[in-house]
Each structure stands twice: as structure tokens, then as C-alpha cells.
Design a protein around this motif. Structure first.
Motif, PDB file in Angstrom:
ATOM      1  N   LEU A 107       0.764  -1.157   0.162  1.00  0.00           N
ATOM      2  CA  LEU A 107      -0.026   0.069   0.146  1.00  0.00           C
ATOM      3  C   LEU A 107       0.819   1.337  -0.007  1.00  0.00           C
ATOM      4  O   LEU A 107       1.987   1.456   0.489  1.00  0.00           O
ATOM      5  N   GLY A 149      -2.723   5.580   1.063  1.00  0.00           N
ATOM      6  CA  GLY A 149      -3.659   4.207   1.466  1.00  0.00           C
ATOM      7  C   GLY A 149      -4.328   3.391   0.541  1.00  0.00           C
ATOM      8  O   GLY A 149      -4.665   2.472   0.962  1.00  0.00           O
ATOM      9  N   VAL A 177      -9.345   5.756   3.301  1.00  0.00           N
ATOM     10  CA  VAL A 177      -8.371   5.026   4.381  1.00  0.00           C
ATOM     11  C   VAL A 177      -7.869   6.313   5.147  1.00  0.00           C
ATOM     12  O   VAL A 177      -7.052   7.182   4.656  1.00  0.00           O
ATOM     13  N   VAL A 223      -2.290   4.092   7.437  1.00  0.00           N
ATOM     14  CA  VAL A 223      -1.459   2.692   6.813  1.00  0.00           C
ATOM     15  C   VAL A 223      -0.507   2.532   7.727  1.00  0.00           C
ATOM     16  O   VAL A 223       0.511   3.267   7.897  1.00  0.00           O
TER      17      VAL A 223
END
Length: 254
Positions: free
Chosen positions: A19, A24, A219, A222
Motif C-alpha cells: 500500500l 492508503g 483510508v 496505513v
């Protein structure tokens, strides 16, 4: 019969995928892009129908960035008749809700008798998009099949579950998803590669489809997966069995 196959361009499944810490999202620049292996198997199923009945029309459809056109062209070189590329920068990072709505809008006016897709993609593995598309279109879904029989009036297949085998069938139009149990995709030959350059490939935007490109999920963070640590070694000095039982019980594994 007209069959539309949904294909997806993903990072190379043979390499490690990661990722992007900035977005994200899957880092699609880290590896070479390829057609998702499961959607290649979906295409192979459609092409086997075309092999039996030359009047069958096979269309491939994909939603993705500009270089996804390369994957569509490869599908055309394998034997598909035409392609649909949903290309719109506003769709970057689309969640499942937006992706399903956009793909369903693209499929709605194709006149497809059958839509074939992979049961999940190797980069996301959510496994929900085909079901959401079927719901949008009001079509029956034969999902996660391990075999399929595509006839003139109906499609039938076998699905494995935890408790047994299910035999399912539906009349057309319908949506079908395949698993890794299906045959691997054929390789394009030189004639197919040259012919793919002349096959039609339509490029459409979200506005063309009347879709509002509004991503509803993002997102937030991460985190890098922590490195694996060495496990505990149990040396058998007469009580290894008891130690193993205690080890598993402490972790509620038994």
C-alpha cells in the motif's frame, strides 16, 4: 449470445504488493500491471463458448487508469470481440459502492445475456462487486462457481460450500462468477495480437454513464506489517506433549 466479461488490471500477482503510505491505496507503480488471474479465467470461460458457437459475441469491460487499455487490448488479442474502458480521473480510489454503481451503469445498455467476472480480485479480495452489480441490474447471481455449463436458454453451475455441493441454475440474463478452479487462460497468438489493434475499444467517462463520482470511504491510516519473529521451540524431553497443549490452550487455539 452476448457475453460481457469484467476484467481488472492489478499489480503483478507474482510479486509483493504494498500500500502507498501517502494515499492508503494499492501502490500500482511498484510492480508491473497485469490482468487479474481470476478474471483471465472468466474470459477463458467466455471464449470457450465462442469456440463452440462462432455467433457468440464476447465483450470485455474494465474500469481503470489509462494504462488499463493495455490489459483490454491483451484480452482482445486472446479472442474477445470488443472492449469497454471506463476511464475517468474522478474515479481514482473508488470504493466498492462507487465501483459497482459505475460498472452496472456501463453494463446496463450492453444487451448482455451473461456477465462473467472473477469471484474476487487478487489485489482487494473483497468478493462483493459482482453481487452488488447484480443487485443494481436486478439480475440473478451464480457466484463462486467451480464449474459452469452455459447453454442456449440457461446457465448452470456447481458451487462448493462448507457443508456440501450446491447445483445452481438461472435463465438469461444473469451474472456468473468463477473461481480459481476454472481453466487457465489461453495465450494470445501472433494473429490475435495483430488483430486486436483493429478491434473496437470504447472509452467512456463517469459523466457519460450519468454516475456521480463521489467516493464515500477513505483510508485513514496505513501501518507497515511488523516483521515476523521467531517462534517458540519445544524440545521433547519427555513432557513435550503437555507443553504443546499448554501453549495452544494459552492462545485459545484448543
Amino acid at each position: 449470445m452476448k457475453i460481457v466479461v469484467l476484467i481488472k488490471q492489478v499489480p503483478d500477482t507474482a510479486e509483493e504488493r504494498r500500500l502507498s503510505p501517502d494515499t492508503g491505496r494499492v501502490d500500482r507503480e511498484a510492480t508491473d500491471p497485469v490482468i487479474d488471474e481470476i478474471t483471465e479465467r472468466a474470459l477463458e470461460l467466455a471464449l470457450t463458448v465462442k469456440d463452440r458457437d462462432k455467433s457468440t459475441e464476447v465483450v470485455v469491460a474494465s474500469m481503470g487508469p489509462a494504462d488499463a487499455a493495455k490489459s483490454i487490448r491483451k484480452a482482445l488479442s486472446m479472442g474477445a470481440d470488443s472492449g469497454i474502458h471506463i476511464l475517468d480521473d474522478s474515479l481514482a480510489g473508488a470504493d466498492m459502492v462507487l465501483t459497482a454503481a459505475t460498472l452496472a451503469a456501463a453494463l446496463r445498455d450492453t444487451g448482455a445475456d451473461l456477465v462473467i467476472a472473477g469471484n474476487e480480485s487478487t489485489d482487494g479480495r473483497a468478493g462483493m462487486i459482482p453481487a452488488m452489480i447484480a443487485e443494481h441490474l436486478g439480475l440473478p447471481l451464480l457466484g463462486s462457481l467451480v464449474s459452469a455449463e452455459i447453454g442456449g436458454d440457461a446457465v448452470a453451475g456447481v458451487r462448493l460450500s462448507e457443508v456440501g455441493t450446491q447445483e445452481v441454475t438461472a435463465s438469461y440474463p444473469a451474472v456468473l462468477t468463477v473461481t480459481e478452479r476454472f481453466e487457465e487462460a489461453r495465450f494470445p497468438n501472433f494473429k490475435g495480437i495483430m488483430g486486436a489493434k483493429r478491434k473496437p475499444l470504447a472509452t467512456i467517462s463517469a459523466a457519460d454513464l450519468g454516475v456521480s463520482a463521489q467516493v464515500r470511504s477513505t483510508v485513514l491510516d496505513v501501518a507497515q506489517r511488523p516483521p515476523r519473529t521467531a517462534g517458540r521451540k519445544i524440545v521433547d524431553d519427555g513432557n513435550a506433549a503437555a507443553e504443546l497443549v499448554d501453549f495452544l490452550a494459552a492462545r485459545r487455539l484448543i
